[in-house]
Write a protein that holds these residues in place. Structure first.
Motif, PDB file in Angstrom:
ATOM      1  N   ARG A 114       0.836  -1.136  -0.016  1.00 18.64           N
ATOM      2  CA  ARG A 114       0.004   0.185  -0.100  1.00 18.64           C
ATOM      3  C   ARG A 114       0.960   1.232  -0.097  1.00 18.64           C
ATOM      4  O   ARG A 114       0.436   2.283  -0.171  1.00 18.64           O
ATOM      5  CB  ARG A 114      -1.054   0.058   1.153  1.00 18.64           C
ATOM      6  CG  ARG A 114      -1.808  -1.103   1.116  1.00 18.64           C
ATOM      7  CD  ARG A 114      -3.228  -0.973   2.136  1.00 18.64           C
ATOM      8  NE  ARG A 114      -4.276  -1.741   1.931  1.00 18.64           N
ATOM      9  CZ  ARG A 114      -5.077  -2.090   2.795  1.00 18.64           C
ATOM     10  NH1 ARG A 114      -4.911  -1.653   3.992  1.00 18.64           N
ATOM     11  NH2 ARG A 114      -5.843  -2.922   2.736  1.00 18.64           N
ATOM     12  N   SER A 149      -7.269  -8.123   1.736  1.00 21.11           N
ATOM     13  CA  SER A 149      -7.900  -7.314   2.441  1.00 21.11           C
ATOM     14  C   SER A 149      -8.495  -5.661   1.931  1.00 21.11           C
ATOM     15  O   SER A 149      -7.740  -5.113   1.394  1.00 21.11           O
ATOM     16  CB  SER A 149      -7.590  -7.281   3.859  1.00 21.11           C
ATOM     17  OG  SER A 149      -6.757  -6.080   4.010  1.00 21.11           O
ATOM     18  N   ILE A 150      -9.728  -5.416   2.211  1.00 21.93           N
ATOM     19  CA  ILE A 150     -10.040  -4.131   2.269  1.00 21.93           C
ATOM     20  C   ILE A 150      -9.366  -3.151   3.321  1.00 21.93           C
ATOM     21  O   ILE A 150      -8.866  -2.179   2.979  1.00 21.93           O
ATOM     22  CB  ILE A 150     -11.523  -4.023   2.069  1.00 21.93           C
ATOM     23  CG1 ILE A 150     -12.285  -4.779   1.067  1.00 21.93           C
ATOM     24  CG2 ILE A 150     -12.139  -2.495   1.934  1.00 21.93           C
ATOM     25  CD1 ILE A 150     -13.845  -5.099   1.364  1.00 21.93           C
ATOM     26  N   SER A 151      -9.539  -3.696   4.424  1.00 24.99           N
ATOM     27  CA  SER A 151      -9.099  -2.807   5.570  1.00 24.99           C
ATOM     28  C   SER A 151      -8.758  -3.925   6.770  1.00 24.99           C
ATOM     29  O   SER A 151      -9.720  -4.531   6.856  1.00 24.99           O
ATOM     30  CB  SER A 151     -10.257  -1.840   5.961  1.00 24.99           C
ATOM     31  OG  SER A 151      -9.577  -0.991   7.097  1.00 24.99           O
ATOM     32  N   ASN A 160     -10.304  -8.451  10.175  1.00 24.77           N
ATOM     33  CA  ASN A 160      -9.920  -7.780   8.849  1.00 24.77           C
ATOM     34  C   ASN A 160     -11.180  -7.893   7.754  1.00 24.77           C
ATOM     35  O   ASN A 160     -11.842  -8.993   7.887  1.00 24.77           O
ATOM     36  CB  ASN A 160      -8.889  -8.740   8.475  1.00 24.77           C
ATOM     37  CG  ASN A 160      -7.646  -8.324   9.003  1.00 24.77           C
ATOM     38  OD1 ASN A 160      -7.687  -7.432  10.037  1.00 24.77           O
ATOM     39  ND2 ASN A 160      -6.533  -9.317   9.374  1.00 24.77           N
ATOM     40  N   LYS A 163     -10.302  -6.081  -3.727  1.00 26.35           N
ATOM     41  CA  LYS A 163     -10.254  -5.115  -2.739  1.00 26.35           C
ATOM     42  C   LYS A 163     -10.411  -3.590  -3.640  1.00 26.35           C
ATOM     43  O   LYS A 163     -10.820  -2.781  -2.865  1.00 26.35           O
ATOM     44  CB  LYS A 163      -9.122  -5.045  -2.222  1.00 26.35           C
ATOM     45  CG  LYS A 163      -7.805  -4.975  -2.982  1.00 26.35           C
ATOM     46  CD  LYS A 163      -6.515  -5.262  -1.791  1.00 26.35           C
ATOM     47  CE  LYS A 163      -5.238  -5.077  -2.419  1.00 26.35           C
ATOM     48  NZ  LYS A 163      -3.996  -5.250  -1.634  1.00 26.35           N
ATOM     49  N   TYR A 210     -13.518  -1.625  -3.605  1.00 29.33           N
ATOM     50  CA  TYR A 210     -14.021  -1.052  -2.187  1.00 29.33           C
ATOM     51  C   TYR A 210     -13.183   0.071  -1.909  1.00 29.33           C
ATOM     52  O   TYR A 210     -13.137   0.556  -0.899  1.00 29.33           O
ATOM     53  CB  TYR A 210     -14.058  -2.082  -1.149  1.00 29.33           C
ATOM     54  CG  TYR A 210     -15.129  -3.307  -1.347  1.00 29.33           C
ATOM     55  CD1 TYR A 210     -16.135  -3.390  -0.627  1.00 29.33           C
ATOM     56  CD2 TYR A 210     -14.622  -4.352  -2.262  1.00 29.33           C
ATOM     57  CE1 TYR A 210     -16.913  -4.473  -1.169  1.00 29.33           C
ATOM     58  CE2 TYR A 210     -15.476  -5.460  -2.302  1.00 29.33           C
ATOM     59  CZ  TYR A 210     -16.562  -5.556  -1.731  1.00 29.33           C
ATOM     60  OH  TYR A 210     -17.554  -6.567  -1.723  1.00 29.33           O
ATOM     61  N   GLU A 211     -12.327   0.674  -2.896  1.00 26.08           N
ATOM     62  CA  GLU A 211     -11.309   1.579  -2.497  1.00 26.08           C
ATOM     63  C   GLU A 211     -11.947   2.763  -1.827  1.00 26.08           C
ATOM     64  O   GLU A 211     -11.247   3.393  -0.849  1.00 26.08           O
ATOM     65  CB  GLU A 211     -10.787   2.237  -3.672  1.00 26.08           C
ATOM     66  CG  GLU A 211      -9.519   1.326  -4.116  1.00 26.08           C
ATOM     67  CD  GLU A 211      -8.579   1.000  -3.334  1.00 26.08           C
ATOM     68  OE1 GLU A 211      -8.087   2.160  -2.529  1.00 26.08           O
ATOM     69  OE2 GLU A 211      -7.879   0.168  -3.181  1.00 26.08           O
ATOM     70  N   GLN A 253     -14.492   2.821  -0.065  1.00 21.90           N
ATOM     71  CA  GLN A 253     -15.177   2.351   1.253  1.00 21.90           C
ATOM     72  C   GLN A 253     -14.219   2.295   2.324  1.00 21.90           C
ATOM     73  O   GLN A 253     -14.431   2.028   3.455  1.00 21.90           O
ATOM     74  CB  GLN A 253     -16.227   1.257   1.343  1.00 21.90           C
ATOM     75  CG  GLN A 253     -17.377   1.684   0.339  1.00 21.90           C
ATOM     76  CD  GLN A 253     -18.250   0.236   0.375  1.00 21.90           C
ATOM     77  OE1 GLN A 253     -18.055  -0.463  -0.569  1.00 21.90           O
ATOM     78  NE2 GLN A 253     -19.092   0.228   1.216  1.00 21.90           N
ATOM     79  N   ARG A 254     -12.850   2.076   1.966  1.00 17.40           N
ATOM     80  CA  ARG A 254     -11.838   1.855   2.952  1.00 17.40           C
ATOM     81  C   ARG A 254     -11.778   2.672   4.225  1.00 17.40           C
ATOM     82  O   ARG A 254     -11.760   2.238   5.263  1.00 17.40           O
ATOM     83  CB  ARG A 254     -10.470   1.752   2.133  1.00 17.40           C
ATOM     84  CG  ARG A 254      -9.377   1.443   3.267  1.00 17.40           C
ATOM     85  CD  ARG A 254      -7.958   1.142   2.386  1.00 17.40           C
ATOM     86  NE  ARG A 254      -7.987   0.047   1.671  1.00 17.40           N
ATOM     87  CZ  ARG A 254      -7.314  -0.193   0.602  1.00 17.40           C
ATOM     88  NH1 ARG A 254      -6.541   0.996   0.146  1.00 17.40           N
ATOM     89  NH2 ARG A 254      -7.242  -1.262  -0.266  1.00 17.40           N
ATOM     90  N   ASP A 255     -11.512   3.981   4.074  1.00 17.03           N
ATOM     91  CA  ASP A 255     -11.718   4.931   5.189  1.00 17.03           C
ATOM     92  C   ASP A 255     -12.876   4.736   5.886  1.00 17.03           C
ATOM     93  O   ASP A 255     -12.609   4.877   7.160  1.00 17.03           O
ATOM     94  CB  ASP A 255     -11.466   6.437   4.857  1.00 17.03           C
ATOM     95  CG  ASP A 255      -9.978   6.666   4.151  1.00 17.03           C
ATOM     96  OD1 ASP A 255      -9.168   5.815   4.487  1.00 17.03           O
ATOM     97  OD2 ASP A 255      -9.975   7.672   3.285  1.00 17.03           O
ATOM     98  N   LYS A 305     -12.479   1.639   8.323  1.00 16.32           N
ATOM     99  CA  LYS A 305     -11.527   1.622   9.255  1.00 16.32           C
ATOM    100  C   LYS A 305     -12.100   2.549  10.377  1.00 16.32           C
ATOM    101  O   LYS A 305     -11.946   2.416  11.657  1.00 16.32           O
ATOM    102  CB  LYS A 305     -10.360   2.442   8.710  1.00 16.32           C
ATOM    103  CG  LYS A 305      -8.997   2.257   9.885  1.00 16.32           C
ATOM    104  CD  LYS A 305      -7.887   3.243   9.304  1.00 16.32           C
ATOM    105  CE  LYS A 305      -7.917   4.604   9.361  1.00 16.32           C
ATOM    106  NZ  LYS A 305      -6.544   5.269   9.195  1.00 16.32           N
TER     107      LYS A 305
END
Length: 471
Positions: free
Chosen positions: A37, A344-346, A390, A399, A402-403, A405-407, A410
């Protein structure tokens, strides 16, 4: 802080004082981290072989205000080993500082340099019929200096504690090049501020740990491992309580495993053996280390019978030999690799009070369902309250879908952790990835004191800029 990049003139001035082997090519492995990342940069990679060489490098960097990024095995998961922004830094690799300086079996002490690989430390301890109990999935490549810098955890924290609890003394080089010789082997030394534990866990932001006096333990006379099926995390916690009533501190590890992790393994690591024909929704891996004259298989059988009578477990497998024990542990230790292969997405490295764990898991699962179609793999070190919570894409998606939605994911999880009086970082550290979380959830007085400590140790801000605290 007005930091300056590495320049040819800076390196030329260093060359007379350093072995030519210190100067390494800037290859991609020094600029990457396991999750892919974050990408680092380097004006130079320097690999000193002695503490004196580390001091020479830091002294020069301090004078020239050149940033320094300490580099161990590169296995960190929060971006602490890669600096992508700002002036091109020195990447200071400890890969050549691998010596075992001394071993004192009668004292249960091993003195090693910071570049020693964790698995090699295990082997040295084993050669002396001793145990260094810290163990993580990356033990074959993680270096002890990085484990110290992040205060790493692992599977045996329940019995033996975090890395910080396994260290008697350290040697370190401060940002201005001064060497602190704190390699004491004393278990009692009540002589002022605890500088050792300031540096351990500081993620290379206060100096460079170059060696450590590690605590060893007697090897258990016998060890046993079992996997038991439980109905829920709440039942798993009741089983933990029952296990400790039966065996006290002999319980070395107590790991929660969710079906999703085993399903990932079946899809991506099918060669690994799994203990049950059908993956159970929840199970726990229990590891015992017993004194001479005690039988771990009998102890685990007794525990299973009583737990079954109490309605806590419905099935189980007890390792009957070392090979079976290895296979059960291999299953647990390969969960992170299966996760990596899925992507994983997050990912969340969190800790919670034990009494909040079951409620958190259920609330977290329900909240994620409201955000969309995703898969959750909740596993980890249940005995010490450390979960890896996770989130993964739905089957057939990646993944990257879902970019956006990641924040939000988290934030949802970390907000819920705060509600349950937990921590957003249990064992991986803060690095660069979680600095914003520390500012959001951290106590303001603690943050102010940390800033003051940083300014005292490192007034030019050269040490791992952007790690733990913003520059």
């Amino acid at each position: 802080m007005n930091l300056q990049p590495v320049t040819p003139a800076f390196l030329d001035a260093l060359r007379p004082d350093l072995d030519p082997r210190c100067f390494r090519d800037v290859t991609p492995n020094y600029l990457e981290e396991p999750r892919g990342r974050w990408q680092g940069q380097a004006g130079a990679v320097l690999a000193p072989a002695t503490t004196a060489e580390v001091a020479t490098i830091l002294r020069a960097a301090h004078a020239a205000k050149v940033p320094v990024v300490p580099y161990g095995g590169g296995t960190g998961l929060v971006g602490g080993q890669v600096m992508g922004q700002g002036p091109a830094p020195i990447v200071l690799s400890l890969e050549r500082m691998t010596k075992v300086r001394a071993c004192y079996p009668d004292e249960n002490v091993l003195v090693v340099e910071a570049g020693a690989i964790l698995q090699d430390i295990h082997s040295v301890a084993d050669d002396h019929n001793r145990l260094f109990p810290m163990s993580i999935a990356a033990k074959g490549s993680a270096r002890i200096g990085g484990c110290l810098a992040t205060n790493a955890g692992g599977v045996n924290v329940l019995r033996y504690g975090n890395t910080r609890d396994l260290v008697l003394g350290i040697e370190a080089v401060l940002p201005d090049g001064r060497i602190w010789n704190g390699l004491t082997r004393l278990r009692k030394d009540n002589t002022g501020y605890d500088l050792k534990n300031l540096l351990i866990g500081s993620e290379g932001s206060l100096g460079v740990i170059t060696a450590a006096a590690l605590k060893l333990s007697p090897k258990p006379a016998s060890q046993g491992t079992a996997v038991m099926v439980v109905d829920s995390p709440e039942a798993a916690l009741s089983l933990l309580s029952l296990a400790r009533e039966h065996m006290g501190e002999a319980v070395s590890a107590f790991e929660l495993i969710h079906r999703q992790g085993l399903d990932f393994m079946a899809d991506h690591l099918p060669e690994l053996r799994r203990p049950f024909p059908e993956n159970p929704e929840w199970s726990v891996l229990i590891d015992l280390g017993l004194a001479r004259g005690l039988d771990p298989s009998e102890a685990l059988e007794t525990l299973f019978v009583e737990a079954a009578e109490a309605g806590l477990v419905s099935d189980g497998v007890i390792a009957q030999n070392e090979q079976q024990r290895h296979e059960l542990w291999e299953m647990r230790e390969q969960i992170p690799e299966a996760n990596r292969l899925v992507g994983s997405i997050s990912s969340h490295d969190i800790s919670l009070p034990l009494s909040h764990l079951a409620a958190f898991i259920e609330e977290g699962r329900a909240a994620l369902e409201q955000l969309g179609d995703m898969r959750l793999n909740c596993f980890g070190h249940l005995g010490d309250g450390n979960l890896h919570f996770n989130v993964f894409p739905a089957k057939g998606k990646s993944k990257t879908d879902y970019e956006t939605q990641r924040d939000a994911i988290k934030t949802l999880i970390h907000d819920l952790v705060a509600v349950h009086q937990g921590s957003f970082s249990a064992e991986h550290g803060v690095g660069r990835h979680k600095v914003g979380d520390l500012e959001k959830y951290g106590d303001p007085v603690k943050l102010a004191l940390m800033q003051q400590i940083k300014a005292t140790f490192d007034p030019h801000g050269i040490m791992n800029p952007g790690v733990v605290l913003r520059g």
